[in-house]
Design a protein around this motif. Structure first.
Motif, PDB file in Angstrom:
ATOM      1  N   MET A 230       0.633  -1.411  -0.022  1.00  0.00           N
ATOM      2  CA  MET A 230       0.179  -0.126   0.010  1.00  0.00           C
ATOM      3  C   MET A 230       0.660   1.278  -0.056  1.00  0.00           C
ATOM      4  SD  MET A 230      -3.285  -0.495   2.024  1.00  0.00           S
ATOM      5  CE  MET A 230      -2.933  -1.395   3.462  1.00  0.00           C
ATOM      6  N   ASN A 231       2.051   1.166   0.585  1.00  0.00           N
ATOM      7  CA  ASN A 231       2.964   2.378   0.543  1.00  0.00           C
ATOM      8  C   ASN A 231       3.995   2.264  -0.319  1.00  0.00           C
ATOM      9  OD1 ASN A 231       1.551   2.964   2.880  1.00  0.00           O
ATOM     10  ND2 ASN A 231       2.949   1.811   4.205  1.00  0.00           N
ATOM     11  N   ALA A 232       3.702   1.622  -1.655  1.00  0.00           N
ATOM     12  CA  ALA A 232       4.600   1.384  -2.338  1.00  0.00           C
ATOM     13  C   ALA A 232       5.385   2.595  -3.260  1.00  0.00           C
ATOM     14  CB  ALA A 232       4.063   0.505  -3.504  1.00  0.00           C
ATOM     15  N   GLY A 233       4.615   3.480  -3.109  1.00  0.00           N
ATOM     16  CA  GLY A 233       5.106   4.838  -3.697  1.00  0.00           C
ATOM     17  C   GLY A 233       4.118   5.711  -4.363  1.00  0.00           C
ATOM     18  N   ALA A 234       4.452   6.681  -5.081  1.00  0.00           N
ATOM     19  CA  ALA A 234       3.462   7.686  -5.494  1.00  0.00           C
ATOM     20  C   ALA A 234       2.802   7.020  -6.748  1.00  0.00           C
ATOM     21  CB  ALA A 234       4.330   9.129  -5.791  1.00  0.00           C
ATOM     22  N   GLN A 235       3.545   6.333  -7.446  1.00  0.00           N
ATOM     23  CA  GLN A 235       2.946   6.107  -8.773  1.00  0.00           C
ATOM     24  C   GLN A 235       2.143   4.690  -8.469  1.00  0.00           C
ATOM     25  OE1 GLN A 235       5.361   3.888 -11.382  1.00  0.00           O
ATOM     26  NE2 GLN A 235       4.679   4.982 -13.268  1.00  0.00           N
ATOM     27  N   PRO A 236       1.027   4.706  -9.046  1.00  0.00           N
ATOM     28  CA  PRO A 236      -0.017   3.416  -8.996  1.00  0.00           C
ATOM     29  C   PRO A 236       0.582   2.279  -9.563  1.00  0.00           C
ATOM     30  CG  PRO A 236      -1.116   5.408  -9.855  1.00  0.00           C
ATOM     31  CD  PRO A 236       0.357   5.883  -9.920  1.00  0.00           C
ATOM     32  N   LEU A 237       0.466   1.249  -8.927  1.00  0.00           N
ATOM     33  CA  LEU A 237       0.965  -0.003  -9.482  1.00  0.00           C
ATOM     34  C   LEU A 237       0.565  -0.200 -10.543  1.00  0.00           C
ATOM     35  CD1 LEU A 237       0.967  -2.251  -6.246  1.00  0.00           C
ATOM     36  CD2 LEU A 237       2.813  -1.355  -7.089  1.00  0.00           C
TER      37      LEU A 237
ATOM     38  N   TRP B 184     -18.907 -12.789   2.369  1.00  0.00           N
ATOM     39  CA  TRP B 184     -18.660 -11.540   2.392  1.00  0.00           C
ATOM     40  C   TRP B 184     -17.312 -11.100   2.883  1.00  0.00           C
ATOM     41  CZ3 TRP B 184     -23.411 -10.112   5.958  1.00  0.00           C
ATOM     42  CH2 TRP B 184     -24.741 -10.375   5.249  1.00  0.00           C
ATOM     43  N   ALA B 185     -16.689 -11.731   4.013  1.00  0.00           N
ATOM     44  CA  ALA B 185     -15.288 -11.377   4.280  1.00  0.00           C
ATOM     45  C   ALA B 185     -14.253 -11.707   3.243  1.00  0.00           C
ATOM     46  CB  ALA B 185     -15.159 -12.161   5.582  1.00  0.00           C
ATOM     47  N   ASP B 186     -14.562 -12.868   2.332  1.00  0.00           N
ATOM     48  CA  ASP B 186     -13.796 -13.209   1.271  1.00  0.00           C
ATOM     49  C   ASP B 186     -13.813 -11.942   0.269  1.00  0.00           C
ATOM     50  OD1 ASP B 186     -13.263 -15.373   2.522  1.00  0.00           O
ATOM     51  OD2 ASP B 186     -14.318 -16.597   1.044  1.00  0.00           O
ATOM     52  N   VAL B 187     -14.979 -11.726  -0.062  1.00  0.00           N
ATOM     53  CA  VAL B 187     -15.245 -10.464  -1.213  1.00  0.00           C
ATOM     54  C   VAL B 187     -14.467  -9.312  -0.805  1.00  0.00           C
ATOM     55  CG1 VAL B 187     -16.778  -9.076  -2.476  1.00  0.00           C
ATOM     56  CG2 VAL B 187     -17.269 -11.416  -1.978  1.00  0.00           C
ATOM     57  N   VAL B 188     -14.523  -8.964   0.705  1.00  0.00           N
ATOM     58  CA  VAL B 188     -13.635  -7.701   0.929  1.00  0.00           C
ATOM     59  C   VAL B 188     -12.187  -7.662   0.721  1.00  0.00           C
ATOM     60  CG1 VAL B 188     -13.398  -6.346   3.014  1.00  0.00           C
ATOM     61  CG2 VAL B 188     -15.683  -7.200   2.696  1.00  0.00           C
ATOM     62  N   VAL B 189     -11.733  -9.005   1.290  1.00  0.00           N
ATOM     63  CA  VAL B 189     -10.270  -9.384   1.057  1.00  0.00           C
ATOM     64  C   VAL B 189      -9.905  -9.103  -0.448  1.00  0.00           C
ATOM     65  CG1 VAL B 189      -8.489 -10.989   1.102  1.00  0.00           C
ATOM     66  CG2 VAL B 189      -9.996 -10.818   3.096  1.00  0.00           C
TER      67      VAL B 189
ATOM     68  N   ILE C 130      -7.578  -6.272  -2.146  1.00  0.00           N
ATOM     69  CA  ILE C 130      -6.210  -6.680  -2.885  1.00  0.00           C
ATOM     70  C   ILE C 130      -6.445  -6.010  -4.193  1.00  0.00           C
ATOM     71  CG2 ILE C 130      -4.698  -8.346  -3.512  1.00  0.00           C
ATOM     72  CD1 ILE C 130      -5.622  -9.865  -1.064  1.00  0.00           C
ATOM     73  N   CYS C 131      -7.379  -6.036  -4.695  1.00  0.00           N
ATOM     74  CA  CYS C 131      -7.407  -5.257  -6.170  1.00  0.00           C
ATOM     75  C   CYS C 131      -7.264  -3.869  -6.095  1.00  0.00           C
ATOM     76  CB  CYS C 131      -9.012  -5.689  -6.703  1.00  0.00           C
ATOM     77  SG  CYS C 131      -8.890  -7.477  -7.437  1.00  0.00           S
ATOM     78  N   SER C 132      -7.899  -3.456  -5.142  1.00  0.00           N
ATOM     79  CA  SER C 132      -7.493  -1.942  -5.008  1.00  0.00           C
ATOM     80  C   SER C 132      -6.309  -1.628  -4.775  1.00  0.00           C
ATOM     81  CB  SER C 132      -8.477  -1.129  -3.892  1.00  0.00           C
ATOM     82  OG  SER C 132      -8.021  -1.745  -2.469  1.00  0.00           O
ATOM     83  N   PHE C 133      -5.269  -2.464  -4.224  1.00  0.00           N
ATOM     84  CA  PHE C 133      -3.757  -2.057  -4.289  1.00  0.00           C
ATOM     85  C   PHE C 133      -3.455  -1.689  -5.529  1.00  0.00           C
ATOM     86  CE2 PHE C 133      -3.024  -5.452  -0.858  1.00  0.00           C
ATOM     87  CZ  PHE C 133      -3.262  -4.678   0.029  1.00  0.00           C
TER      88      PHE C 133
ATOM     89  N   GLY D 190      -3.853   6.258  -2.122  1.00  0.00           N
ATOM     90  CA  GLY D 190      -4.607   7.136  -0.919  1.00  0.00           C
ATOM     91  C   GLY D 190      -5.696   6.139  -0.737  1.00  0.00           C
ATOM     92  N   PRO D 191      -6.455   6.394   0.555  1.00  0.00           N
ATOM     93  CA  PRO D 191      -7.583   5.439   0.865  1.00  0.00           C
ATOM     94  C   PRO D 191      -8.869   5.889   0.033  1.00  0.00           C
ATOM     95  CG  PRO D 191      -6.778   6.933   2.611  1.00  0.00           C
ATOM     96  CD  PRO D 191      -6.113   7.206   1.375  1.00  0.00           C
ATOM     97  N   LEU D 192      -8.931   7.012  -0.702  1.00  0.00           N
ATOM     98  CA  LEU D 192     -10.083   7.416  -1.311  1.00  0.00           C
ATOM     99  C   LEU D 192     -10.001   6.640  -2.781  1.00  0.00           C
ATOM    100  CD1 LEU D 192     -12.674   9.105  -1.354  1.00  0.00           C
ATOM    101  CD2 LEU D 192     -11.389  10.714  -2.657  1.00  0.00           C
ATOM    102  N   GLN D 193      -8.885   6.767  -3.266  1.00  0.00           N
ATOM    103  CA  GLN D 193      -8.638   6.064  -4.636  1.00  0.00           C
ATOM    104  C   GLN D 193      -8.996   4.478  -4.581  1.00  0.00           C
ATOM    105  OE1 GLN D 193      -6.868   8.612  -3.442  1.00  0.00           O
ATOM    106  NE2 GLN D 193      -5.535   9.519  -4.803  1.00  0.00           N
ATOM    107  N   MET D 194      -8.201   3.973  -3.252  1.00  0.00           N
ATOM    108  CA  MET D 194      -8.688   2.680  -3.366  1.00  0.00           C
ATOM    109  C   MET D 194      -9.915   2.022  -3.124  1.00  0.00           C
ATOM    110  SD  MET D 194      -5.602   1.411  -0.570  1.00  0.00           S
ATOM    111  CE  MET D 194      -5.930   0.057  -0.566  1.00  0.00           C
ATOM    112  N   VAL D 195     -10.955   3.277  -2.546  1.00  0.00           N
ATOM    113  CA  VAL D 195     -12.306   2.879  -2.373  1.00  0.00           C
ATOM    114  C   VAL D 195     -12.755   2.977  -3.842  1.00  0.00           C
ATOM    115  CG1 VAL D 195     -14.578   3.750  -1.768  1.00  0.00           C
ATOM    116  CG2 VAL D 195     -12.512   3.360  -0.047  1.00  0.00           C
ATOM    117  N   VAL D 196     -12.397   3.927  -4.739  1.00  0.00           N
ATOM    118  CA  VAL D 196     -12.941   4.105  -5.943  1.00  0.00           C
ATOM    119  C   VAL D 196     -12.604   2.660  -6.824  1.00  0.00           C
ATOM    120  CG1 VAL D 196     -12.604   5.524  -8.269  1.00  0.00           C
ATOM    121  CG2 VAL D 196     -13.029   6.541  -5.909  1.00  0.00           C
ATOM    122  N   VAL D 197     -11.265   2.455  -6.717  1.00  0.00           N
ATOM    123  CA  VAL D 197     -10.727   1.360  -7.500  1.00  0.00           C
ATOM    124  C   VAL D 197     -11.861   0.237  -7.237  1.00  0.00           C
ATOM    125  CG1 VAL D 197      -8.873  -0.259  -7.801  1.00  0.00           C
ATOM    126  CG2 VAL D 197      -8.663   2.007  -7.783  1.00  0.00           C
TER     127      VAL D 197
END
Lengths: 626, 285, 130, 133, 145, 358
Positions: free
Chosen positions: B152-159, B216-221, B225-228, B233-240
């Motif tokens: 998650m803290n990989a850097g500024a550039q999205p993976l 449900w728990a599985d789907v969240v995981v 991980i997809c949102s990585f 940022g958290p917002l971007q991850m939620v959007v993804v």
């Protein structure tokens, strides 16, 4: 004290075996096997408590021993040749001749190497193997007492062949221990060849045409392995003039030198570990009585192969050979897992899974970093316990129902619950976290960080293994057992005790994996074990325990209530396990697993994987010249 | 383990099922809209689970309750590992354990549909596991570690810039895991399939409710991980995650269910090869 | 008016059906009808290019006639149904439901639901309730 | 993937769902719903009971009064009885018969006519019309 | 009312069994699921597995062969459960009451909670029936508090 | 090899109606499939003992709710032929209109169920959404959604007025647009094709020999449609049967899809040909004699064998429905299929079990 321990570990089994042969009475045999088991376990634990250490016991270090070892290097091939000639088995003849030629040539032309400093150098790897042999191997030997009795009752033999059987069985353990502990390549080689001999005799024990065929297949392949090993050893001797294993595996020694001997030695390890394309001998070993296959698959024989590779792993680090070895191991893991998926013969499932998991350990050896080797040792120990358990369970169930086909083992949990549940635990222990096998696999993946192909192959193989083992366990747990004629189940304490102890070992070792790992690592790394990934394990054990407790509570509650009738589209059933279907007939609810044979069929994969693995092996030997 | 990690872990334990339930609710509403329907209330999944919890029914096998609890515990454990920033590979292995227990529970039932469902569930695992793990390897390679925190803290550039080819694979995994067409082979959401409800056929009442929570728990995981892929940022991850969810629902609604033979022989190898190519690319770069 | 049909006997039935089949006629169906208390008829309807040709076979109730399902597989269902309804036995049925294709209880001459039709109109039919 | 435009169009247009309990669509003008009998006009001739394909109407003339009873849940709303009623005492509502939790038999009692009424000319059937949408 | 009890009203899952109907009521039951009626608004899902179902919708008459199936399906459903007989045939046997292989309405075999008249019953009527059935269930649940 | 026995049905989510198949599968490939019928059997042919020949119209309408109108059409046609009744022209075209509307709703329904059988829920929903418009047409013109009860012996009992005809035409424009939008999905969508193309192949010869009927027959390349017999209004409406040659599930689906469009066209033509006139001819006497009559139902050729004996009760009403004829081809198609394809193939013959068993 150490010398005594080592003496008991290496020599006593041979003595006990000979006593078995001489005394012949079942009671004495039983007593001897039990005594040997206890002695081996005590001594192995005693040794382990002292590790690491060096020792120079007389019977290993003496001049006489070396002479015997050198003599054996000729005697064994000669015996193989004799048997090959008797059977007119071309491959056996060729390879044993080669072996013989090499041995004689070596004796003629080789200079006396440097004296080995310590006849025994015991480190984590050695002691792990010794423990495995002493504990798992002994348990199998105990299991063999009632099993062989029943086996012979079944065969209706006029004259019991058990004395000879137990001689070989017990001697096998001794040779394995000798191999684990000896620091002299020549002694090591003698023990290595002795295991070949033992396995040959054990596989051929029943002396049926199939057994003979399998035994000779095992013999020619392992003779080929012997050729590799001996030529490797001779080259080492020629290159450096040393036969001290711990001196040889020093990477500093090999800088700038030809890696060919290492490649050959490792290739010998691969043959012994039944790596593709040499997997067939291990598959053939299934025809032997269960204790034999259990022994070969779990604690002895194949472990000798991976032990050899792990032993040489320090010199493999960051070499082409190492990389290719890791690749070939990963490929075997993948292919073995895939092939185990397509099998309905329970023992073949176990066999292919063994081949696959040994491949995984070979990957660790190929990578060769301390972390990888530690993971390999964890895998070695846990695999021995788990696979031993599975073999014993399958053997026991086979004696119960008279079939080793997975389809016939369906619903065994209803027929012999203890064995079936133990087998389920073993099967799930092979693949599920936080058990040692999975954790070892995971550590291997992370250790193989630099090699994406290896990682990907391991991931593929691990997915295949999960499917295979969950299906295995699921089949045993399956709801409705098929109607098969019930037979009296021979459940003697000598069957159940090893099973239960093995189960305890499998689970215990599975859970102890992080600590074993920490023990196997150099001090600097050991400290970091629990702060990195392995650190997840202790909390997970707590979770496991909680889940276990909750599960048991629910199990107790649900056992008390009657079970619902199955959903069959509403159809009525005239009797349990059937439904009234087309033509008004009673249709049995037969179930069968899906083996997807068009994808995971054995013959296709054997060709494909055999060829590819063979090429990889050649590439590895060729890699020595790069 | 520091206190923050502990709090995060507890949050994972409690939040993940709740979020998963909401995701499921959103899924059902959006699906309905795509089909020109009004759809159920957003909280419908919770009512469903509540209803199932209060049902009284005999188990199809007395082992099932045990396996269901184990599956639930494993799913939640996977959540906790991820929330606490632990090793993603291990997180996924734990989740595989959960799926295995579900399959075991189905095996221990007595209906042939449940057994066939279990077999297919295993074949699905066979297909999605390597793909997903190779994708994780890509992320780990690019980020330099297997820990969720590291990635998650990989850097500024999205993976995502470095791993475009793992997207088909991730979509495949999501489709399988969320039990969506074309890969809802072992159990589909509405039960209109040849296997009735496949692997879930024999589970009922409370056991079934708990499995739903585990799902449900599985789907969240998986969504997390997809949102990585865009973890700036958290917002971007939620959007993804939301975009991924929408894409999955869309695919579900524009495709027929395929067969497991197709999945094993074509779809999975193809996506695996793509993901693997991406991995190789990262290494050779 | 009545349906045009070739009258045929049981022994020539299979040969005739085979001939029609070879000439490209398609079996549409068979209709069974009760004539009087003892006799019934079976009509075989064949079709070719939208034209119907019929065979008429008279037989006593509860009789046995050869099955044509060996020649035309599609006839097995029809014959089973007639067995259900009228208790006619067919020799050589490829899939034999033993008179239980539709009903739970086997039809016999005295107990086949469709044979009570002509006893007298309006007469109550006892339901086969088990 | 060919379905994509359709589903997207669905997403961005109003759902076609009729929110049924909140919004009840007017029935079509010629809908054949619940069968009712204007018992005052009924002459208990029994035509309906004879014509009914479902045989769910019974007409009884006992003790000087007529009993017209309908096994309501067996009625198939075919409208044959309405068509054949000589005095047009039978009619069908436009709405369907409401659901119930037990079997319903509608029994209506009326006075028998003095003498059998003359068969009146049946007016043209219910006029079909375009439904209100 | 507790959440669990409320959930029982909010999430009835259907099992549809065709017992010998002419298809009219079946397709109307199916039509309930479709966009125009969208019975999922009430949390209703057609599950097709008795072990998951709360409401059994039966269309058509009962004959000796399907009576067994019907009973089995009913028995496999978890309690509390509702049975809705749809259509004239399901309620009483309809036009087929006197046919030789017909036993009669659904209530000959299993207890019926709601009867839906009509031939075939309209989708709206089927929705009414579910609501009526849930009302009945609610009464039972409140009574058992 | 590991064999699994699957009790497929009678209650099964993909089967709208109860039929049972005892399937034996091996690696999910069907090796044996035996059908069981009788879960919907009512014995309604036998009701002729208790219902007079007029009431039998209502009974035969309920042979099957989906093709009810065409059943009664066939029955009435048979009685009319037996009694020598000339049906008024307007009635013939009105019958055509409703029979084609029925075919349309039946095909849309079936296409939806077919989509559902291979797990395409959105397509199912979309098709049923369109179908509701056709159902509205049925209800708005006849007073009932499914079982329209318009036929009487000698003609029809419901008329259409000008505004209704306009309404039908307007709605059909919508329906046609809706269907055409889905054409590419049903015919060319990748996943759909993968599930239907080459699945459950019935060769032309096999279809003919096994006595297949309707779209099952036409999907295998045999151009046979009972509407070519020119009953009802078809004598004045040009008609060409829809044929596909592949013989697989895809072909059968496509025949039905194209027939939907064809039906729209036929309804339009029939509406255009409507002229003021009588609705029904007067009926005198009782049917006597025997007659075989055939019409084309959505599922295929339907044959009625009627025998009267001058009484108000028919002596025999023998109904041979298309699905009954399609069961043997189905039994022949099943072995060798993937288990997942079983529902697809079962539904591809459009099984109407209540027809089959009556």
């Amino acid at each position: 004290m150490l010398d005594a321990y080592i003496g008991v570990l290496v020599l006593w089994p041979l003595v006990a075996g000979l006593l078995c042969l001489v005394l012949r009475s079942p009671g004495a045999r039983k007593a001897l096997v039990l005594l040997t088991s206890a002695a081996l376990a005590v001594c192995a634990v005693g040794l382990a408590s002292q590790t690491p250490f060096t020792a120079n016991p007389n019977f290993l270090a003496s001049e006489g021993t070396l002479k015997v070892a050198e003599a054996l290097a000729i005697v064994f091939p000669a015996y193989f040749l004799l048997r090959g000639l008797m059977e007119k088995h071309a491959l056996v003849i060729i390879f044993s001749c080669l072996q013989l030629a090499l041995a004689i040539w070596g004796m003629m032309n080789m200079n006396e190497p440097q004296t080995v400093q310590n006849a025994v150098v015991c480190d984590g790897l050695s002691v792990t193997l010794a423990l495995v042999v002493a504990i798992i191997g002994s348990l199998i030997a105990i299991f063999a007492i009632p099993y062989m009795q029943h086996h012979e009752d079944h065969l209706k033999l006029a004259k019991s062949k058990q004395p000879a059987f137990f001689l070989v069985l017990l001697a096998f353990l001794g040779f394995m221990n000798g191999m684990a502990l000896s620091n002299d390549l020549r002694v090591f080689e003698a023990c290595f060849e002795a295991t070949t001999l033992c396995s040959f005799l054990l596989i051929g024990h029943d002396n049926t045409p199939v057994a003979r065929q399998s035994a000779f297949r095992a013999l020619w392949m392992n003779a080929l392995g012997g050729v590799f090993l001996h030529s490797g050893v001779l080259l080492v001797q020629k290159q450096f003039g040393v036969v001290d294993i711990h001196a040889v595996v020093n990477p500093a020694l090999w800088t700038g030198a030809s890696m060919l001997p290492v490649a050959l030695i490792v290739a010998a390890g691969c043959v012994k570990a039944a790596q593709m394309p040499f997997q067939k001998w291990l598959l053939g070993a299934m025809v032997a009585p269960t204790p034999v296959s259990a022994l070969l698959h779990s604690s002895t024989m194949v472990k000798a192969g991976v032990f050899l590779c792990l032993r040489f792993s320090p010199v493999l680090t960051n070499t082409t050979i190492g990389a290719i070895l890791a690749l070939s191991g990963a490929f075997t893991f993948f292919a073995g897992s895939a092939m185990s998926l397509g099998q309905s013969n329970a023992k073949k499932v176990l066999a292919y899974s063994t081949i696959a998991n040994l491949g995984l350990i070979i990957v660790c050896a190929g990578i060769g970093t301390p972390v990888a080797v530690a993971a390999g040792i964890v895998l070695l120990a846990v695999h021995a316990a788990t696979k031993g358990l599975l073999f014993l369970c399958v053997g026991d169930m086979e004696q119960t129902i008279g079939s080793r086909d997975l389809e016939d083992l369906r619903g065994m949990v209803g027929k012999s619950p203890v064995t079936a549940l133990a087998a389920c635990a073993g099967a799930l222990g092979m693949v599920l976290p936080p058990m040692g096998m999975l954790v070892g696999k995971w550590a291997t993946i992370e250790a193989a960080k630099s090699n994406p192909v290896v990682m990907a192959l391991i991931l593929l193989g691990s997915a295949l293994a999960v499917v295979c083992w969950v299906r295995f366990a699921g089949t045993l747990m399956s709801g409705k057992p098929l109607p098969t004629p019930e037979k009296a189940h021979h459940s003697s304490p000598l069957t159940n005790m090893p099973l239960m102890t093995m189960l305890a070992c499998a689970i215990g070792l599975g859970m102890a994996a992080p600590w074993i790992d920490a023990l196997m690592l150099p001090n600097a790394d050991a400290a970091s074990v629990f702060t990195t990934g392995w650190g997840l394990m202790p909390p997970l054990f707590i979770v496991c325990l909680l889940a276990w407790m909750v599960g048991m509570k629910v199990l107790g509650r649900q056992t008390a209530v009657p079970q619902a009738s199955p959903y069959m589209g509403g159809l009525p059933s005239a009797e349990p396990g059937t439904f009234v279907g087309a033509l008004g007939k009673n249709w049995a609810l037969t179930e069968g697993n899906e083996y997807a044979t068009e994808i995971f069929g054995e013959s296709g994969w054997t060709k494909f994987a055999g060829t590819l693995a063979g090429l990889l092996l050649l590439a590895m030997v060729g890699g020595a010249f790069i | 383990m520091n206190l923050t990690t502990f709090y995060l872990a507890v949050a994972g334990l409690i939040l993940a099922p709740l979020v998963g339930g909401l995701v499921s609710g959103v899924d059902r509403v959006v699906t309905a809209r795509l089909q020109s329907r009004l759809g159920p209330p957003l909280l419908q999944p919770f009512y469903d689970v509540g209803k199932l919890m209060s049902k009284i029914i005999a188990p199809a096998s007395h082992w099932q309750g045990m396996f269901v609890r184990w599956a639930l515990v494993a799913s939640l454990a996977a959540d906790v590992v991820l929330f606490a920033g632990g090793d993603v590979l291990m997180c996924f292995f734990i989740q595989a354990a959960s799926a295995s227990f579900v399959a075991m529970g189905a095996f221990s039932g007595s209906s042939p549909y449940s057994k066939l469902g279990a077999q297919r569930e295993l074949f699905q695992m066979l297909c999605y596991e390597p793909i997903f793990l190779v994708s994780v390897l890509c992320m780990a390679k690019a980020a330099g570690g297997f820990d969720a925190n590291t990635i998650m803290n990989a850097g500024a550039q999205p993976l995502l810039y470095k791993m475009p080819f793992i997207i088909p694979g991730l979509v495949f995994v999501l489709l399988v895991k969320m039990r969506k067409s074309p890969f809802d082979l072992s159990a589909c959401h509405h039960g209109h399939q040849e296997l009735v409800r496949g692997v879930f056929t024999d589970f009922a009442g409370r056991d079934f409710a708990l499995l739903e929570v585990a799902h449900w728990a599985d789907v969240v995981v998986i969504l997390w991980i997809c949102s990585f892929l865009w973890a700036t940022g958290p917002l971007q991850m939620v959007v993804v995650a939301l975009v991924a969810l929408f894409v999955i629902i869309l695919i579900d609604n524009v495709s027929a269910r395929l067969t497991w033979r197709h999945m094993v022989k074509v779809a999975a190898p193809l996506t695996f090869v793509l993901a693997f190519a991406n991995l190789m690319w990262l290494y050779l770069e | 008016m009545s349906v045009e049909a070739t009258v045929i006997t049981a022994d020539k039935l299979v040969a005739e059906v085979t001939r029609l089949h070879n000439e490209g006629w398609r079996l549409v169906t068979m209709s069974s009808v009760e004539i009087d208390a003892e006799n019934m008829e079976i009509l075989y309807h064949f079709d070719k290019d939208l034209k119907l040709t019929n065979l008429r076979l008279s037989l006593p109730k509860g009789g046995t006639i050869p099955s044509i399902s060996g020649v035309l597989f599609g006839a097995f269902l029809i014959e089973n149904e007639i067995r259900d309804q009228f208790g006619v036995t067919f020799d050589g049925l490829v899939i034999d439901y033993q008179g239980r294709l539709m009903n739970e209880c086997t039809a016999t001459t005295s107990n086949s639901p469709f044979c009570r039709l002509l006893v007298k109109h309006g007469m109550t039919v006892t339901k086969e309730v088990k | 993937m060919k379905m994509l435009p359709t589903v997207l169009a669905n997403l961005f247009s109003k759902p076609v769902t009729r929110n049924y309990p909140t919004f009840v669509r007017d029935p079509f003008p010629n809908a054949r719903g619940e069968l009712v009998n204007d018992i005052d006009r009924c002459i208990f001739c029994g035509t309906c009971s004879r014509k009914c394909p479902s045989q769910c109407i019974t007409v009884n003339k006992e003790g000087g009064q007529g009993i017209w009873s309908l096994e309501a849940y067996a009625c198939v709303s075919c409208g044959i009885c309405v068509m054949s009623c000589p005095v047009n005492s039978l009619s069908q509502k436009k709405t369907y018969r409401p659901v119930g939790t037990g079997r319903v038999t509608v029994t209506l009692t009326g006075k028998l006519p003095e003498k059998p009424a003359k068969k009146t000319e049946k007016p043209a059937g219910a006029k079909p019309a375009q439904p209100a949408q | 009312m507790s959440f669990l009890k409320k959930s029982q009203i909010k999430s009835p899952w259907l099992l549809h069994f065709d017992c010998g109907s002419c298809n009219g009521c079946d397709i109307e039951t199916l039509a309930c699921l479709t966009p125009v009626y969208d019975i999922e608004r009430f949390g209703i899902v057609n599950v097709g597995n008795p072990r998951h179902a709360d409401v059994l919708i039966v269309t058509g008459t009962v004959n000796p062969r399907n009576a067994v199936i019907l009973k089995n399906l009913y028995d496999q459903m978890p309690t509390p459960k509702l049975v809705i007989a749809v259509g004239a045939c399901g309620c009483t046997g309809g036009v087929f009451r006197e046919a030789p292989n017909v036993l009669g309405g659904v209530d000959k075999i299993i207890p019926v909670d709601v009867y839906v008249p009509g031939c075939p019953a309209k989708p709206e009527a089927i929705m009414d029936a579910v609501v009526a059935g849930l009302g009945k269930l609610k009464g039972i649940l409140e009574g058992s508090k | 090899m590991a064999r699994t026995v699957i009790p497929f049905g009678p209650q099964h989510p993909v089967l709208p109606e109860p039929i049972h198949l005892s399937l034996v599968v091996e690696d999910e490939k069907v090796v044996e499939a035996l059908p069981t019928l009788g879960y919907v059997h009512r014995g309604l042919e036998m009701l002729a003992v208790k219902r007079d020949f007029n009431q039998m119209i209502q009974i035969v309408e309920r042979v099957c709710g989906i093709c009810s109108m065409i059943h009664s059409l066939c029955y009435c046609q048979g009685i009319e032929e037996m009694m020598g009744i000339e049906v008024p022209r307007r009635a013939r075209f009105l019958r055509t209109v409703w029979s084609e509307l029925h075919r349309m709703h039946s095909h849309l329904l079936w296409l939806g169920l077919f989509a559902d059988s291979f797990g395409f829920e959105a397509l199912f929903m979309q098709l049923w959404k369109i179908r509701e418009k056709v159902m509205d047409l049925n209800e708005g013109t006849t007073g009932n959604r499914v079982i329209v009860s318009v036929n009487v012996i000698g003609g029809v009992r419901v008329d259409l007025d000008e505004s209704q005809i306009r309404w039908i035409k307007d709605t059909l424009v919508d329906v046609e647009a809706g269907i055409r939008k889905l054409q590419s999905t049903i015919m060319n969508d990748g996943t759909v094709c993968r599930r239907t193309k080459g699945v459950g192949i019935l060769t032309k010869q096999a279809a003919y020999d096994l006595g297949a009927a309707g779209p099952t027959l036409r999907g295998s390349g045999v151009a046979q449609d009972m509407r070519q017999l020119k009953y009802a209004g078809f004598d004045e409406i040009p008609f060409e049967p829809v044929v596909e040659t592949a013989g697989d599930s895809w072909a059968r689906g496509n025949v039905r899809f194209r027939e939907c469009l064809q039906s729209i066209d036929l309804v339009r033509q029939a509406l255009d040909k409507l002229e003021p006139g009588e609705l029904a001819a007067k009926v005198k006497g009782k049917p006597d004699g025997e007659v075989v009559t055939r019409v084309e139902q959505p599922r295929g050729e339907c044959l009625y064998y009627l025998k009267g004996n001058g009484d108000k009760f028919m002596q025999r009403v023998r109904i041979r429905t298309p699905t009954f004829a399609n069961i043997p081809p189905l039994a022949a198609m099943l072995p060798g299929l993937d288990f997942a394809d079983v529902p697809v193939v079962v539904l591809s013959i459009d099984p109407c079990i209540s027809c089959t068993e009556r």
